[in-house]
Motif scaffolding. Structure first.
Motif, PDB file in Angstrom:
ATOM      1  N   ASN A 129       0.826  -1.203   0.000  1.00 28.84           N
ATOM      2  CA  ASN A 129       0.000   0.000   0.000  1.00 28.84           C
ATOM      3  C   ASN A 129       0.863   1.256   0.000  1.00 28.84           C
ATOM      4  O   ASN A 129       0.556   2.250  -0.671  1.00 28.84           O
ATOM      5  N   PHE A 130       1.955   1.222   0.765  1.00 31.62           N
ATOM      6  CA  PHE A 130       2.839   2.368   0.841  1.00 31.62           C
ATOM      7  C   PHE A 130       3.508   2.621  -0.509  1.00 31.62           C
ATOM      8  O   PHE A 130       3.721   3.771  -0.898  1.00 31.62           O
ATOM      9  N   GLY A 131       3.826   1.569  -1.226  1.00 32.94           N
ATOM     10  CA  GLY A 131       4.370   1.733  -2.559  1.00 32.94           C
ATOM     11  C   GLY A 131       3.410   2.489  -3.472  1.00 32.94           C
ATOM     12  O   GLY A 131       3.832   3.347  -4.263  1.00 32.94           O
ATOM     13  N   ALA A 132       2.119   2.194  -3.368  1.00 31.35           N
ATOM     14  CA  ALA A 132       1.119   2.905  -4.156  1.00 31.35           C
ATOM     15  C   ALA A 132       1.042   4.370  -3.753  1.00 31.35           C
ATOM     16  O   ALA A 132       0.837   5.252  -4.598  1.00 31.35           O
ATOM     17  N   VAL A 133       1.204   4.661  -2.475  1.00 34.79           N
ATOM     18  CA  VAL A 133       1.198   6.051  -1.991  1.00 34.79           C
ATOM     19  C   VAL A 133       2.381   6.819  -2.573  1.00 34.79           C
ATOM     20  O   VAL A 133       2.242   7.963  -3.036  1.00 34.79           O
ATOM     21  N   LEU A 134       3.566   6.215  -2.559  1.00 41.26           N
ATOM     22  CA  LEU A 134       4.747   6.857  -3.153  1.00 41.26           C
ATOM     23  C   LEU A 134       4.527   7.103  -4.642  1.00 41.26           C
ATOM     24  O   LEU A 134       4.895   8.166  -5.171  1.00 41.26           O
ATOM     25  N   PHE A 135       3.933   6.135  -5.324  1.00 38.93           N
ATOM     26  CA  PHE A 135       3.653   6.273  -6.754  1.00 38.93           C
ATOM     27  C   PHE A 135       2.730   7.461  -7.003  1.00 38.93           C
ATOM     28  O   PHE A 135       2.936   8.240  -7.952  1.00 38.93           O
ATOM     29  N   ALA A 136       1.711   7.624  -6.158  1.00 37.99           N
ATOM     30  CA  ALA A 136       0.759   8.723  -6.336  1.00 37.99           C
ATOM     31  C   ALA A 136       1.440  10.082  -6.230  1.00 37.99           C
ATOM     32  O   ALA A 136       1.186  10.993  -7.026  1.00 37.99           O
ATOM     33  N   TRP A 137       2.333  10.236  -5.238  1.00 37.48           N
ATOM     34  CA  TRP A 137       3.013  11.520  -5.069  1.00 37.48           C
ATOM     35  C   TRP A 137       3.970  11.774  -6.240  1.00 37.48           C
ATOM     36  O   TRP A 137       4.044  12.900  -6.746  1.00 37.48           O
ATOM     37  N   ALA A 138       4.685  10.764  -6.677  1.00 43.02           N
ATOM     38  CA  ALA A 138       5.601  10.932  -7.802  1.00 43.02           C
ATOM     39  C   ALA A 138       4.837  11.311  -9.072  1.00 43.02           C
ATOM     40  O   ALA A 138       5.298  12.154  -9.859  1.00 43.02           O
ATOM     41  N   LEU A 139       3.667  10.728  -9.267  1.00 44.18           N
ATOM     42  CA  LEU A 139       2.860  11.048 -10.446  1.00 44.18           C
ATOM     43  C   LEU A 139       2.311  12.467 -10.348  1.00 44.18           C
ATOM     44  O   LEU A 139       2.230  13.188 -11.356  1.00 44.18           O
ATOM     45  N   TYR A 140       1.946  12.879  -9.154  1.00 46.96           N
ATOM     46  CA  TYR A 140       1.370  14.209  -8.934  1.00 46.96           C
ATOM     47  C   TYR A 140       2.398  15.314  -9.088  1.00 46.96           C
ATOM     48  O   TYR A 140       2.141  16.352  -9.692  1.00 46.96           O
ATOM     49  N   ARG A 141       3.608  15.095  -8.573  1.00 48.85           N
ATOM     50  CA  ARG A 141       4.640  16.145  -8.533  1.00 48.85           C
ATOM     51  C   ARG A 141       5.502  16.093  -9.790  1.00 48.85           C
ATOM     52  O   ARG A 141       6.598  15.531  -9.805  1.00 48.85           O
ATOM     53  N   ARG A 142       4.991  16.717 -10.850  1.00 44.83           N
ATOM     54  CA  ARG A 142       5.684  16.691 -12.139  1.00 44.83           C
ATOM     55  C   ARG A 142       7.029  17.418 -12.100  1.00 44.83           C
ATOM     56  O   ARG A 142       7.921  17.109 -12.893  1.00 44.83           O
ATOM     57  N   THR A 143       7.169  18.394 -11.212  1.00 45.64           N
ATOM     58  CA  THR A 143       8.413  19.175 -11.145  1.00 45.64           C
ATOM     59  C   THR A 143       9.305  18.757  -9.987  1.00 45.64           C
ATOM     60  O   THR A 143      10.248  19.472  -9.642  1.00 45.64           O
ATOM     61  N   MET A 144       9.035  17.619  -9.391  1.00 44.54           N
ATOM     62  CA  MET A 144       9.794  17.184  -8.220  1.00 44.54           C
ATOM     63  C   MET A 144      11.230  16.828  -8.576  1.00 44.54           C
ATOM     64  O   MET A 144      11.487  16.133  -9.563  1.00 44.54           O
ATOM     65  N   ARG A 145      12.147  17.312  -7.776  1.00 37.79           N
ATOM     66  CA  ARG A 145      13.538  16.902  -7.934  1.00 37.79           C
ATOM     67  C   ARG A 145      13.702  15.504  -7.316  1.00 37.79           C
ATOM     68  O   ARG A 145      13.327  15.274  -6.183  1.00 37.79           O
ATOM     69  N   GLY A 146      14.264  14.589  -8.074  1.00 37.51           N
ATOM     70  CA  GLY A 146      14.377  13.209  -7.599  1.00 37.51           C
ATOM     71  C   GLY A 146      13.133  12.393  -7.857  1.00 37.51           C
ATOM     72  O   GLY A 146      12.923  11.344  -7.231  1.00 37.51           O
TER      73      GLY A 146
ATOM     74  N   TRP B 172      -6.525  18.930  -6.111  1.00 38.49           N
ATOM     75  CA  TRP B 172      -7.689  18.061  -6.258  1.00 38.49           C
ATOM     76  C   TRP B 172      -7.339  16.793  -7.021  1.00 38.49           C
ATOM     77  O   TRP B 172      -7.925  15.741  -6.795  1.00 38.49           O
ATOM     78  N   ARG B 173      -6.355  16.864  -7.920  1.00 38.58           N
ATOM     79  CA  ARG B 173      -5.916  15.672  -8.648  1.00 38.58           C
ATOM     80  C   ARG B 173      -5.388  14.619  -7.681  1.00 38.58           C
ATOM     81  O   ARG B 173      -5.708  13.427  -7.803  1.00 38.58           O
ATOM     82  N   LEU B 174      -4.579  15.059  -6.729  1.00 42.63           N
ATOM     83  CA  LEU B 174      -4.051  14.109  -5.746  1.00 42.63           C
ATOM     84  C   LEU B 174      -5.167  13.578  -4.863  1.00 42.63           C
ATOM     85  O   LEU B 174      -5.175  12.399  -4.499  1.00 42.63           O
TER      86      LEU B 174
END
Length: 405
Positions: free
Chosen positions: A206-223, A356-358
């Protein structure tokens, strides 16, 4: 209207407060692993120890999360008062339902007070790295790992398992730590399902899915690529079939969910609950297999087995309902509490429309996970989920400069 987001939250007053706030996020993530280590090392823990640790984490978070805004305090007071009323009607002293109300409020507001999404990026990525490093240690050096982390002894000590449930098949691992049938994701890795800091593989997936959601949401994230990698490694090591399915649903929700009316999102969990209820009453099957269709049947049977007082949240008897999050929610916070809590989640405004997307992605994550598990209520994963939602809602749009810390 959600009073928690009616006015902008005050930013952190300095870097030390921010670091301490992120420290409680890490604490919520790893405290079970720390207690397991202590128990294995000869410092016995109990159910009270675990409850005390959770209360301490929530209390410290409360100090960082809430300021002089009246809205969050009023919501918190109302939800706690309702939870205590249910306890009185049950004649029970189990405060787990009250804790279930506290976690979203305090960690959401902790994220809401975050001054910069880049700080949230670092907190999420650090959490992912910790989970992956611990998971690789468990998988690659298992003989050494189990000398320091005897998971099954820890769960027996805290009262979550009985000694009779210990199996030679799983050894020191949790009961689901070994896949008895063929592994689904990369079968050559063997039957060991890695639990990392969560001590059981379901939460890891489940935590892996949570990390995936944030990575997908944050298009400008460093790393960002590293966070996607952490999500994939966590799901693969845990052989989390459901976690992988949820990632696909999260991607769909992130893509089109924000175009759908809020009324649809409001109706989503109740539609699923209604469907499971009808399935439970109509199905003639009484046995189930440990696959997706079997888990759906078992969840439906648990829901339809609840008496009216269970649906209202005032049933004095405590049942094992961890395999059905919807049944668990009804018995812990009642139909009325579930309706109010979901209304707050769906209807609360966001300063950042992109947030709202997240929220759509996390709505799908929560509604799907509640079908087969009560994991959305676990602080191990819920702390970061609600922090992410608060940070996304409180952030300025990405085309404006970030607030100064």
């Amino acid at each position: 209207m959600n009073l928690a987001a009616a006015a902008p939250a005050a930013d952190w007053r300095g870097p030390y407060q921010a670091r301490a706030a992120y420290g409680v996020l890490i604490g919520a993530l790893v405290f079970n692993a720390v207690l397991c280590f202590l128990n294995t090392a000869g410092f016995p823990v109990s159910g009270g120890t675990v409850i005390g640790a959770e209360v301490a984490i929530i209390a410290v978070t409360l100090g960082f999360a809430l300021d002089d805004r009246p809205g969050p305090w009023l919501i918190l007071a109302g939800l706690v008062a309702y939870g205590l009323l249910l306890l009185a009607l049950r004649g029970s002293t189990d405060v787990k339902g009250v804790r279930d109300f506290l976690i979203p409020v305090v960690f959401y507001n902790l994220g809401l007070r975050n001054p910069d999404l880049r700080d949230a990026d670092r907190a999420v990525l650090a959490s992912g790295v910790i989970v992956v490093v611990m998971g690789l240690f468990e998988y690659g050096l298992f003989d050494i790992y189990q000398q320091y982390f005897n998971i099954v002894r820890y769960y027996v000590a805290r009262g979550s398992m009985s000694a009779s449930e210990i199996s030679e098949l799983t050894g020191s691992l949790f009961t689901s730590g070994i896949r008895p049938d063929s592994r689904t994701i990369l079968p050559f890795l063997g039957p060991h399902r890695v639990s990392s800091v969560f001590l059981e593989p379901v939460s890891a997936g489940n935590f892996g899915a949570v990390l995936f959601a944030w990575a997908l949401y944050r298009r400008t994230m460093r790393g960002r690529a590293w966070l996607f990698t952490c999500a994939a490694v966590t799901i693969i090591l845990a052989d989390a079939r459901f976690g992988a399915y949820v990632c696909v649903a999260i991607a769909g929700a992130m893509l089109v969910g924000h175009r759908l009316p809020r009324l649809l999102w409001f109706a989503l969990p109740f539609t699923i609950l209604l469907g499971l209820t009808i399935y439970g009453f109509e199905s003639m099957q009484v046995t189930w297999q440990n696959d997706m269709s079997g888990r759906l049947l078992w969840a439906a049977l648990l829901i339809t087995s609840l008496p009216p007082e269970g649906v209202l949240g005032i049933m004095p008897d405590k049942l094992f309902l961890s395999d059905s999050g919807y049944a668990y929610a009804l018995t812990q916070i009642g139909a009325a509490g579930t309706l109010v809590a979901w209304s707050l989640f769906v209807l609360m405004p966001a300063r950042n429309p992109d947030g709202w997307r997240l929220r759509c992605a996390m709505a799908v994550y929560t509604c799907l996970l509640l079908v087969i598990s009560d994991s959305p209520f676990s602080i191990k994963t819920a702390a970061l989920v609600w922090f992410m939602l608060g940070a996304a809602d409180g952030a300025p749009p990405e085309d404006t400069p970030p607030r100064e810390a």
